[in-house]
Design a protein around this motif. Sequence first.
Motif, PDB file in Angstrom:
ATOM      1  N   PHE A 194      -8.261   8.746  -5.389  1.00 42.17           N
ATOM      2  CA  PHE A 194      -7.110   9.574  -5.066  1.00 42.17           C
ATOM      3  C   PHE A 194      -7.057  10.680  -6.104  1.00 42.17           C
ATOM      4  O   PHE A 194      -7.018  10.413  -7.296  1.00 42.17           O
ATOM      5  CB  PHE A 194      -5.853   8.692  -5.126  1.00 42.17           C
ATOM      6  CG  PHE A 194      -4.583   9.420  -4.822  1.00 42.17           C
ATOM      7  CD1 PHE A 194      -4.149   9.567  -3.515  1.00 42.17           C
ATOM      8  CD2 PHE A 194      -3.812   9.947  -5.844  1.00 42.17           C
ATOM      9  CE1 PHE A 194      -2.971  10.238  -3.226  1.00 42.17           C
ATOM     10  CE2 PHE A 194      -2.631  10.628  -5.563  1.00 42.17           C
ATOM     11  CZ  PHE A 194      -2.213  10.766  -4.252  1.00 42.17           C
ATOM     12  N   LEU A 201       0.841  -1.198   0.000  1.00 39.09           N
ATOM     13  CA  LEU A 201       0.000   0.000   0.000  1.00 39.09           C
ATOM     14  C   LEU A 201       0.881   1.255   0.000  1.00 39.09           C
ATOM     15  O   LEU A 201       0.597   2.235  -0.682  1.00 39.09           O
ATOM     16  CB  LEU A 201      -0.908  -0.031   1.234  1.00 39.09           C
ATOM     17  CG  LEU A 201      -2.054   0.971   1.283  1.00 39.09           C
ATOM     18  CD1 LEU A 201      -2.985   0.803   0.108  1.00 39.09           C
ATOM     19  CD2 LEU A 201      -2.835   0.818   2.591  1.00 39.09           C
ATOM     20  N   TYR A 202       1.966   1.191   0.756  1.00 35.30           N
ATOM     21  CA  TYR A 202       2.908   2.322   0.807  1.00 35.30           C
ATOM     22  C   TYR A 202       3.448   2.633  -0.591  1.00 35.30           C
ATOM     23  O   TYR A 202       3.449   3.784  -1.023  1.00 35.30           O
ATOM     24  CB  TYR A 202       4.055   1.987   1.765  1.00 35.30           C
ATOM     25  CG  TYR A 202       5.165   3.020   1.790  1.00 35.30           C
ATOM     26  CD1 TYR A 202       5.068   4.141   2.604  1.00 35.30           C
ATOM     27  CD2 TYR A 202       6.295   2.880   0.983  1.00 35.30           C
ATOM     28  CE1 TYR A 202       6.073   5.098   2.619  1.00 35.30           C
ATOM     29  CE2 TYR A 202       7.304   3.831   0.995  1.00 35.30           C
ATOM     30  CZ  TYR A 202       7.187   4.936   1.819  1.00 35.30           C
ATOM     31  OH  TYR A 202       8.183   5.876   1.824  1.00 35.30           O
ATOM     32  N   TYR A 221      -7.843  11.973  -0.571  1.00 33.44           N
ATOM     33  CA  TYR A 221      -8.368  10.624  -0.749  1.00 33.44           C
ATOM     34  C   TYR A 221      -9.787  10.605  -0.221  1.00 33.44           C
ATOM     35  O   TYR A 221     -10.035  11.081   0.886  1.00 33.44           O
ATOM     36  CB  TYR A 221      -7.501   9.622   0.017  1.00 33.44           C
ATOM     37  CG  TYR A 221      -8.162   8.278   0.279  1.00 33.44           C
ATOM     38  CD1 TYR A 221      -8.374   7.372  -0.758  1.00 33.44           C
ATOM     39  CD2 TYR A 221      -8.572   7.932   1.562  1.00 33.44           C
ATOM     40  CE1 TYR A 221      -8.970   6.151  -0.517  1.00 33.44           C
ATOM     41  CE2 TYR A 221      -9.173   6.697   1.811  1.00 33.44           C
ATOM     42  CZ  TYR A 221      -9.369   5.817   0.764  1.00 33.44           C
ATOM     43  OH  TYR A 221      -9.965   4.604   1.005  1.00 33.44           O
ATOM     44  N   ILE A 238       0.585   4.063  -2.835  1.00 34.01           N
ATOM     45  CA  ILE A 238       0.158   5.446  -2.626  1.00 34.01           C
ATOM     46  C   ILE A 238       1.280   6.432  -2.924  1.00 34.01           C
ATOM     47  O   ILE A 238       1.042   7.558  -3.311  1.00 34.01           O
ATOM     48  CB  ILE A 238      -0.387   5.629  -1.207  1.00 34.01           C
ATOM     49  CG1 ILE A 238      -1.561   4.683  -1.066  1.00 34.01           C
ATOM     50  CG2 ILE A 238      -0.838   7.064  -0.953  1.00 34.01           C
ATOM     51  CD1 ILE A 238      -2.207   4.680   0.228  1.00 34.01           C
ATOM     52  N   SER A 239       2.520   5.982  -2.782  1.00 34.93           N
ATOM     53  CA  SER A 239       3.583   6.928  -3.090  1.00 34.93           C
ATOM     54  C   SER A 239       3.738   7.115  -4.595  1.00 34.93           C
ATOM     55  O   SER A 239       4.469   7.980  -5.037  1.00 34.93           O
ATOM     56  CB  SER A 239       4.901   6.510  -2.431  1.00 34.93           C
ATOM     57  OG  SER A 239       5.328   5.275  -2.895  1.00 34.93           O
ATOM     58  N   ILE A 273      -3.101   5.314   4.643  1.00 31.58           N
ATOM     59  CA  ILE A 273      -3.310   6.133   3.443  1.00 31.58           C
ATOM     60  C   ILE A 273      -3.101   7.603   3.798  1.00 31.58           C
ATOM     61  O   ILE A 273      -2.374   8.325   3.119  1.00 31.58           O
ATOM     62  CB  ILE A 273      -4.728   5.910   2.862  1.00 31.58           C
ATOM     63  CG1 ILE A 273      -4.884   4.466   2.371  1.00 31.58           C
ATOM     64  CG2 ILE A 273      -5.026   6.905   1.743  1.00 31.58           C
ATOM     65  CD1 ILE A 273      -6.321   4.064   2.058  1.00 31.58           C
ATOM     66  N   CYS A 332       0.601   8.455   4.296  1.00 29.30           N
ATOM     67  CA  CYS A 332       1.367   8.538   3.048  1.00 29.30           C
ATOM     68  C   CYS A 332       1.030   9.812   2.292  1.00 29.30           C
ATOM     69  O   CYS A 332       1.896  10.421   1.661  1.00 29.30           O
ATOM     70  CB  CYS A 332       1.069   7.346   2.145  1.00 29.30           C
ATOM     71  SG  CYS A 332       1.602   5.802   2.836  1.00 29.30           S
ATOM     72  N   ILE A 333      -0.246  10.205   2.365  1.00 29.69           N
ATOM     73  CA  ILE A 333      -0.656  11.398   1.622  1.00 29.69           C
ATOM     74  C   ILE A 333      -0.067  12.654   2.266  1.00 29.69           C
ATOM     75  O   ILE A 333       0.370  13.569   1.569  1.00 29.69           O
ATOM     76  CB  ILE A 333      -2.197  11.455   1.507  1.00 29.69           C
ATOM     77  CG1 ILE A 333      -2.656  10.341   0.562  1.00 29.69           C
ATOM     78  CG2 ILE A 333      -2.650  12.821   1.007  1.00 29.69           C
ATOM     79  CD1 ILE A 333      -4.131  10.274   0.314  1.00 29.69           C
ATOM     80  N   ARG A 341       3.330  12.947   0.940  1.00 29.41           N
ATOM     81  CA  ARG A 341       3.366  13.408  -0.453  1.00 29.41           C
ATOM     82  C   ARG A 341       3.007  14.880  -0.562  1.00 29.41           C
ATOM     83  O   ARG A 341       3.442  15.565  -1.467  1.00 29.41           O
ATOM     84  CB  ARG A 341       2.406  12.580  -1.328  1.00 29.41           C
ATOM     85  CG  ARG A 341       3.059  11.321  -1.859  1.00 29.41           C
ATOM     86  CD  ARG A 341       2.181  10.610  -2.875  1.00 29.41           C
ATOM     87  NE  ARG A 341       2.245  11.212  -4.208  1.00 29.41           N
ATOM     88  CZ  ARG A 341       1.723  10.646  -5.289  1.00 29.41           C
ATOM     89  NH1 ARG A 341       1.113   9.479  -5.210  1.00 29.41           N
ATOM     90  NH2 ARG A 341       1.811  11.227  -6.464  1.00 29.41           N
ATOM     91  N   ILE A 356       0.770   6.534  -7.021  1.00 32.00           N
ATOM     92  CA  ILE A 356      -0.465   6.624  -7.799  1.00 32.00           C
ATOM     93  C   ILE A 356      -0.757   8.075  -8.221  1.00 32.00           C
ATOM     94  O   ILE A 356      -0.560   8.999  -7.450  1.00 32.00           O
ATOM     95  CB  ILE A 356      -1.623   5.998  -6.981  1.00 32.00           C
ATOM     96  CG1 ILE A 356      -2.793   5.661  -7.887  1.00 32.00           C
ATOM     97  CG2 ILE A 356      -2.035   6.906  -5.823  1.00 32.00           C
ATOM     98  CD1 ILE A 356      -3.733   4.648  -7.280  1.00 32.00           C
TER      99      ILE A 356
END
Lengths: 438, 323
Positions: free
Chosen positions: B241, B132-133, B220, B136-137, B201, B204-205, B208, B139
């Motif tokens: 996303f 998942l990491y 998200y 999301i990093s 999520i 990670c966001i 970013r 996408i």
Amino acid sequence: MTKSIKVNAEPTKDFFISMLTKDIDLKRSIIDLVDNCIDGARRIKPDSDYNGLRVNIIVTPDKFTISDNCGGIELDTATNYAFRFGRPSDAPSTLHSVGLFGVGMKRAIFKMGNEFTVESMAETSSFKLTQDIEKWKSEEDWLFEFSEHKEGLSVPTNETSTTISVESLHPSVAADFSEDEFCQSLGDAIGEAQARNLHKGLTISINDVKIEKIQLSMGISETVIPAVYNESLDVSGNEVKVRIMIGVANPNPNLAGWYIFCNDRLVVQAEQTDLTGWRSHGIPGFHNDYARFRGYLCFEADEPKSLPWNTTKTGLDWGAGCFRSIKPKMMNLMKQTTDFLKQLRREKEDDNANETPLQDGVDESNLRLKDVFEISEFKDLFTYPVSTAKSSRSTTRRIQYVRPIKEVQLVMEALEVDTLKEVGEETFNYFLERECCK
Amino acid sequence: MMQKQREDKIPSYEKINYALRPAKAVERKMLCDSFLRLSEFSHISDYQYIGFGSAYFSDFSLFHKRLGIDKMISIEHDDDQKERFEFNNPFNCIDIKYGEASKVLPSLNWDIRSIVWLDYDYSLSYSVLNDLYYLISNIPTGSMFLVSVNCTSASCRKNRVEVLQDKLKEYKNHIPPSTTSDQMAKWGTAATFRDVINNMIKHCIIDRNSCRPSGTHFLYSQIFNFHYKDGAPMLTVGGVFYDEGNKEQFEKCCFSNFDFYKDEEEDFLIEIPNLTFKELRELDAQLPSKELEEVELPGVKKEDISKYSKIYRHFPTFAETTF
């Protein structure tokens, strides 16, 4: 009406000096002085070709001197900014500078001794300033005084210079300066921290011995190609350019890891902990399998305040936004590279392999080592050949256990075998055949 | 569709034929409906689909046929059986990439809007969160992603939280601090897993976004929170996303119109009532209905009618055929 009483909150000079010098080690404070020379070099050579520019450091038990031909300090700058503690917000800035907090020169001087002289020959002015620090401490005001100064000069750039010398050295500093070992390791530390600037042609010497360039190497072969990633970040309205270069070089566990630069100054080297992503996000902890790993992370900004370094430039502010935002990209590239090295080890372990494409890719005869800043063949992803080694996942498991010698010998006799390995295998098979097979 | 777990358990594709899992089939069709709405961002056939096709490729078949997506990547961990997967690849447009998802995901082309379904047959684990990491990093904005995990609650009633903490290693702080072992009973495990995934999520966001100018921050929005059970209890959580600049397009997608839209903790439970073909046809004739009370069928429980009415449009029918 109550009469207002003002409270005295002025710092004492003693406190100020001790705080300033407490958290930095002697070598680091000398590297700060070299940083100032480099900011001078940047001002006079915006094209970054530093050939012909020199920094000479002379270290003796009586006196420390650093001199350069990197532009000098103009009288106006010296009067209003250079000797201030902390950089005034209206100070003219050198784009991309490494001098950041306006403490480097003073901190280094205080760290070393009680008397200093700064002499400068800039393009239009010159000055000399000598100060006894003990005397200065006893004075009320926070002023230094020029002993000589001239204005209206016209000096060719290549004749400009700055010399800083410190005398009546603190006893511990004098002791350090008397040792060859100190000068040697100071040279090494400067060589690493200023590696980029040495590559740009700057000459730095200590006691007339030139500091050699160290190679920040990266290997390229037909099949193994390093990766590069560029991004421009926005740090409170200031642009910070980031570049990641990742790949492999010859195995050396002391050189493997991440190298982080801020405006060409190396602030982190061969980093191998979770700070740079080891042992996190599915990337293993560092060990010798990864001795080929090399990652270079470079931050560049016109405004040095936007960079994620700490005040002593000995590390990163790991929580800084620009590091956090780039870290996922580092991890992406690192995952590829560590995965390759993992597969490389498996290939070596696979005795049946007829072909060894991974090893061939990094074999000494194929892998050309270059300075990472001179490579132009980068790809977007770290590239390596497909492994032909048998399945990455082992279908067997090792079992280990400890039992009293007497009992083991009994079993050994009963099984009529000679080795402990056979004891383990035979007892396991015995159980498997009787209890588990249909 | 499922990725094989690292430890050498028997993979679920060897135990069960995916095509015959009714709740999963319903979920797949609901997802397919919602993917169509993404056309507010880009034409749906311009999207790439990334999933775990396994040997059955049920999701790939549906999304290729129904949505016209022809950039498809199936991540397959089990590289021992390459021949079998290649043989079963139903279309020429599916590219099977072998390796762990955490290794494959960073190597894909992320310049294309994507629909990604990380459909595991095992429980939430360190490796799931790693995947998942990396997802999301990478996408891009205007993409949709989903994670499905097995939510069987740990049998150790007293220390389910500790067991989960051990499993999640460095991600253990994403378990909400107030979680108790008792809460993790039954579907409670799925609820906890959703919380962990959601926190992951968000985290990670935030990373970013840390150097993006305001107005371009990533967002998200959760759309799905399915619970279903063809055998083991399963959770599928996911959403869209996008960045602040795409907010308007996101709103135009009107995901909230779907009955199964769930943007928070509340779940949408897919339950499959056991009804005969004749009963199905009879119920269909009365649906849709504003007054569910009025939908009747002799001998069929109200409860089953209610379950059926929630999913009747997506209800799968299975029949034996001779090829």
